[in-house]
Design a protein around this motif. Structure first.
Motif, PDB file in Angstrom:
ATOM      1  N   GLU A 125     -41.232  40.499 -26.520  1.00 60.02           N
ATOM      2  CA  GLU A 125     -41.964  39.283 -26.878  1.00 60.02           C
ATOM      3  C   GLU A 125     -42.727  39.515 -28.174  1.00 60.02           C
ATOM      4  O   GLU A 125     -43.000  40.646 -28.551  1.00 60.02           O
ATOM      5  CB  GLU A 125     -43.029  38.951 -25.811  1.00 60.02           C
ATOM      6  N   VAL A 150     -47.076  27.727 -32.781  1.00 55.94           N
ATOM      7  CA  VAL A 150     -46.421  28.745 -31.942  1.00 55.94           C
ATOM      8  C   VAL A 150     -46.072  28.145 -30.590  1.00 55.94           C
ATOM      9  O   VAL A 150     -44.950  28.317 -30.093  1.00 55.94           O
ATOM     10  CB  VAL A 150     -47.324  29.996 -31.786  1.00 55.94           C
ATOM     11  N   GLU A 151     -47.025  27.437 -29.983  1.00 54.86           N
ATOM     12  CA  GLU A 151     -46.775  26.863 -28.655  1.00 54.86           C
ATOM     13  C   GLU A 151     -45.691  25.784 -28.685  1.00 54.86           C
ATOM     14  O   GLU A 151     -44.982  25.597 -27.703  1.00 54.86           O
ATOM     15  CB  GLU A 151     -48.078  26.306 -28.073  1.00 54.86           C
ATOM     16  N   SER A 152     -45.548  25.078 -29.782  1.00 54.52           N
ATOM     17  CA  SER A 152     -44.482  24.067 -29.871  1.00 54.52           C
ATOM     18  C   SER A 152     -43.189  24.672 -30.409  1.00 54.52           C
ATOM     19  O   SER A 152     -42.257  23.942 -30.729  1.00 54.52           O
ATOM     20  CB  SER A 152     -44.937  22.897 -30.751  1.00 54.52           C
ATOM     21  N   LYS A 153     -43.151  26.002 -30.460  1.00 58.12           N
ATOM     22  CA  LYS A 153     -41.962  26.767 -30.846  1.00 58.12           C
ATOM     23  C   LYS A 153     -41.469  26.424 -32.258  1.00 58.12           C
ATOM     24  O   LYS A 153     -40.280  26.483 -32.536  1.00 58.12           O
ATOM     25  CB  LYS A 153     -40.855  26.579 -29.820  1.00 58.12           C
ATOM     26  N   LYS A 154     -42.412  26.081 -33.141  1.00 60.38           N
ATOM     27  CA  LYS A 154     -42.058  25.841 -34.536  1.00 60.38           C
ATOM     28  C   LYS A 154     -42.194  27.162 -35.292  1.00 60.38           C
ATOM     29  O   LYS A 154     -43.030  27.321 -36.178  1.00 60.38           O
ATOM     30  CB  LYS A 154     -42.940  24.759 -35.139  1.00 60.38           C
ATOM     31  N   ARG A 156     -39.815  30.357 -37.119  1.00 57.11           N
ATOM     32  CA  ARG A 156     -38.519  30.563 -37.741  1.00 57.11           C
ATOM     33  C   ARG A 156     -38.373  32.013 -38.192  1.00 57.11           C
ATOM     34  O   ARG A 156     -39.351  32.668 -38.504  1.00 57.11           O
ATOM     35  CB  ARG A 156     -38.411  29.646 -38.961  1.00 57.11           C
TER      36      ARG A 156
END
Length: 173
Positions: A125, A150-154, A156
């Motif tokens: 992780e 980070v929490e919205s998985k943006k 790259r």
């Protein structure tokens, strides 16, 4: 007739002399009044200064002491923050079982990035860690925005191959 002319001239001279004497007296009186008023103001200022100077000195001492206390308090907070950031890897190791070798210090906009398992060649992780050492546990606006990304998985991944990029630049010239 000549006598009347002489008397008239003497009378004119007397009038001019009286006029200028009056003007000079008036100017002298005005100047004396101004000097007296200036002296009176200076004396008043001295009296006020003599009365207020001890109070001003006392106020200065109190304010300087307050400034020193505030500076020491801020310095202590800063030092505690730095110590807290330095101790964070040990605390995270103890609390979450993450090897301190897996942590990389950034400082800003977040304090650490943790590559959990990296030291064992088995990354599991990636964590973003913000250390708060003061009274406030609130994130800054900037930190909240990064947390939300980070929490919205943006997030790259980019691999930048320098040699290829340099060749592109050269070809463009």
């Amino acid at each position: 007739m000549l006598e009347w002319v002489v008397v008239f001239l003497l009378f004119l001279i007397f009038l001019v002399w009286a006029y200028y004497r009056g003007r000079i007296s008036e100017i002298a009186m005005r100047r004396a009044t101004d000097l007296f008023n200036e002296w009176k103001e200076r004396e008043l200022e001295k009296q006020v200064e003599m009365r207020l100077k001890p109070e001003l000195e006392k106020w200065k001492e109190i304010e300087e002491e307050n400034i020193r206390r505030d500076a020491i308090s801020r310095s202590i907070s800063t030092i505690l923050g730095k110590v807290g950031e330095s101790l964070a890897p040990l605390l995270i190791w103890q609390e979450y079982g993450v090897n301190p070798k897996d942590m990389r210090f950034l400082g800003t906009p977040v304090d650490y990035i943790v590559f959990k398992g990296l030291s064992n060649e088995n990354p599991e992780e990636i964590w973003f860690v913000e250390v708060k050492s003061g009274k406030s546990t609130e994130l800054t606006t900037r930190e909240r925005r990064i947390r939300d990304l980070v929490e919205s998985k943006k997030v790259r991944w980019i691999t930048l191959h320098l040699q290829s990029e340099l060749e592109k630049l050269r070809a463009g010239l």
